[in-house]
Design a protein around this motif. Sequence first.
Motif, PDB file in Angstrom:
ATOM      1  N   ARG A  74      65.363  68.921  36.948  1.00  0.00           N
ATOM      2  CA  ARG A  74      64.847  69.407  38.229  1.00  0.00           C
ATOM      3  C   ARG A  74      64.137  70.749  38.039  1.00  0.00           C
ATOM      4  NH1 ARG A  74      65.440  68.459  43.372  1.00  0.00           N
ATOM      5  NH2 ARG A  74      66.945  66.801  42.977  1.00  0.00           N
ATOM      6  N   ALA A  75      64.765  71.659  37.303  1.00  0.00           N
ATOM      7  CA  ALA A  75      64.175  72.983  37.084  1.00  0.00           C
ATOM      8  C   ALA A  75      62.831  72.878  36.351  1.00  0.00           C
ATOM      9  CB  ALA A  75      65.143  73.869  36.304  1.00  0.00           C
ATOM     10  N   PHE A  76      62.769  72.054  35.314  1.00  0.00           N
ATOM     11  CA  PHE A  76      61.506  71.864  34.588  1.00  0.00           C
ATOM     12  C   PHE A  76      60.422  71.320  35.512  1.00  0.00           C
ATOM     13  CE2 PHE A  76      63.410  72.271  30.327  1.00  0.00           C
ATOM     14  CZ  PHE A  76      62.352  72.857  29.640  1.00  0.00           C
ATOM     15  N   GLN A  77      60.760  70.313  36.305  1.00  0.00           N
ATOM     16  CA  GLN A  77      59.766  69.710  37.189  1.00  0.00           C
ATOM     17  C   GLN A  77      59.271  70.719  38.224  1.00  0.00           C
ATOM     18  OE1 GLN A  77      60.840  65.333  38.140  1.00  0.00           O
ATOM     19  NE2 GLN A  77      62.686  66.214  37.192  1.00  0.00           N
ATOM     20  N   HIS A  78      60.176  71.534  38.743  1.00  0.00           N
ATOM     21  CA  HIS A  78      59.818  72.561  39.712  1.00  0.00           C
ATOM     22  C   HIS A  78      58.835  73.561  39.093  1.00  0.00           C
ATOM     23  CE1 HIS A  78      60.917  75.368  43.126  1.00  0.00           C
ATOM     24  NE2 HIS A  78      60.404  76.221  42.257  1.00  0.00           N
ATOM     25  N   GLU A  79      59.137  74.017  37.875  1.00  0.00           N
ATOM     26  CA  GLU A  79      58.266  75.012  37.219  1.00  0.00           C
ATOM     27  C   GLU A  79      56.922  74.401  36.821  1.00  0.00           C
ATOM     28  OE1 GLU A  79      59.082  77.962  37.735  1.00  0.00           O
ATOM     29  OE2 GLU A  79      61.155  77.482  38.257  1.00  0.00           O
ATOM     30  N   ILE A  80      56.917  73.165  36.354  1.00  0.00           N
ATOM     31  CA  ILE A  80      55.651  72.504  36.001  1.00  0.00           C
ATOM     32  C   ILE A  80      54.803  72.307  37.256  1.00  0.00           C
ATOM     33  CG2 ILE A  80      54.632  70.366  35.108  1.00  0.00           C
ATOM     34  CD1 ILE A  80      57.007  70.338  33.054  1.00  0.00           C
ATOM     35  N   ASP A  81      55.447  72.005  38.380  1.00  0.00           N
ATOM     36  CA  ASP A  81      54.695  71.933  39.641  1.00  0.00           C
ATOM     37  C   ASP A  81      53.968  73.251  39.910  1.00  0.00           C
ATOM     38  OD1 ASP A  81      55.233  69.303  40.280  1.00  0.00           O
ATOM     39  OD2 ASP A  81      56.694  69.768  41.859  1.00  0.00           O
ATOM     40  N   HIS A  82      54.644  74.378  39.671  1.00  0.00           N
ATOM     41  CA  HIS A  82      53.993  75.685  39.867  1.00  0.00           C
ATOM     42  C   HIS A  82      52.714  75.789  39.029  1.00  0.00           C
ATOM     43  CE1 HIS A  82      56.408  78.116  42.530  1.00  0.00           C
ATOM     44  NE2 HIS A  82      57.525  77.830  41.865  1.00  0.00           N
ATOM     45  N   LEU A  83      52.735  75.252  37.832  1.00  0.00           N
ATOM     46  CA  LEU A  83      51.554  75.321  36.959  1.00  0.00           C
ATOM     47  C   LEU A  83      50.391  74.509  37.528  1.00  0.00           C
ATOM     48  CD1 LEU A  83      53.234  75.015  33.448  1.00  0.00           C
ATOM     49  CD2 LEU A  83      52.715  77.097  34.757  1.00  0.00           C
ATOM     50  N   ASN A  84      50.714  73.560  38.394  1.00  0.00           N
ATOM     51  CA  ASN A  84      49.699  72.711  39.020  1.00  0.00           C
ATOM     52  C   ASN A  84      49.390  73.135  40.456  1.00  0.00           C
ATOM     53  OD1 ASN A  84      49.425  71.070  36.710  1.00  0.00           O
ATOM     54  ND2 ASN A  84      51.315  70.017  37.250  1.00  0.00           N
ATOM     55  N   GLY A  85      49.921  74.277  40.868  1.00  0.00           N
ATOM     56  CA  GLY A  85      49.644  74.787  42.200  1.00  0.00           C
ATOM     57  C   GLY A  85      50.398  74.086  43.312  1.00  0.00           C
ATOM     58  N   VAL A  86      51.521  73.444  42.971  1.00  0.00           N
ATOM     59  CA  VAL A  86      52.313  72.700  43.944  1.00  0.00           C
ATOM     60  C   VAL A  86      53.625  73.447  44.195  1.00  0.00           C
ATOM     61  CG1 VAL A  86      53.535  70.536  44.408  1.00  0.00           C
ATOM     62  CG2 VAL A  86      51.323  70.502  43.212  1.00  0.00           C
ATOM     63  N   LEU A  87      53.951  73.664  45.467  1.00  0.00           N
ATOM     64  CA  LEU A  87      55.202  74.304  45.843  1.00  0.00           C
ATOM     65  C   LEU A  87      56.181  73.251  46.355  1.00  0.00           C
ATOM     66  CD1 LEU A  87      53.801  77.423  47.727  1.00  0.00           C
ATOM     67  CD2 LEU A  87      54.521  77.237  45.336  1.00  0.00           C
ATOM     68  N   PHE A  88      57.472  73.504  46.167  1.00  0.00           N
ATOM     69  CA  PHE A  88      58.483  72.511  46.552  1.00  0.00           C
ATOM     70  C   PHE A  88      58.420  72.196  48.043  1.00  0.00           C
ATOM     71  CE2 PHE A  88      60.990  76.169  47.803  1.00  0.00           C
ATOM     72  CZ  PHE A  88      61.804  75.701  48.821  1.00  0.00           C
ATOM     73  N   THR A  89      57.989  73.154  48.846  1.00  0.00           N
ATOM     74  CA  THR A  89      57.920  72.928  50.299  1.00  0.00           C
ATOM     75  C   THR A  89      56.879  71.880  50.660  1.00  0.00           C
ATOM     76  OG1 THR A  89      56.448  74.844  50.432  1.00  0.00           O
ATOM     77  CG2 THR A  89      58.783  75.209  50.955  1.00  0.00           C
TER      78      THR A  89
END
Length: 158
Positions: free
Chosen positions: A128-143
């Motif tokens: 989960r943590a990896f996916q969350h941080e990789i999303d940040h690299l793609n400009g995607v926020l969990f919200t």
Amino acid sequence: MALRIIVHEPDPVLHERAKEVTKIAPNIHKLLNDMADTMYHAEGVGLAAPQIGILKRVIVVDVGDEHGLIEMINPVMTEMTGEQLGPEGCLSIPGINGDVRRHQQIKVTGLNRNGKEFSMVVTDFLARAFQHEIDHLNGVLFTEIADRVYDAPRHDKE
């Protein structure tokens, strides 16, 4: 120890795609060190470079398990299986949590601080943590991908 300022939503840098690191120089080593210091100081479990205003594909993760601090440059998820639904928060969106669907297990490949490629198969909270941080690299926020967003429980110190 060098702490960086964590960028908060709605800063536009959080919605941009980070650029691949093409050369690992001393500035990348300093970035990794500063990111780890900043993450630990903020009591987070992960931090992506865009969260400190730097559009580079660099993350640090430490969920408090046997892996300890994991630094990864240019991370890519190459295998994803299963599904988990669970709560997430973000140092860039204080006071808000959300229930987010993630893969249960992923294989992630990237470079270490010396430019050597490595891969990890991770599950559960670390996945989960990896996916969350990789999303940040793609400009995607969990919200943006949460099933439900809600106020985080307060932990007032009395």
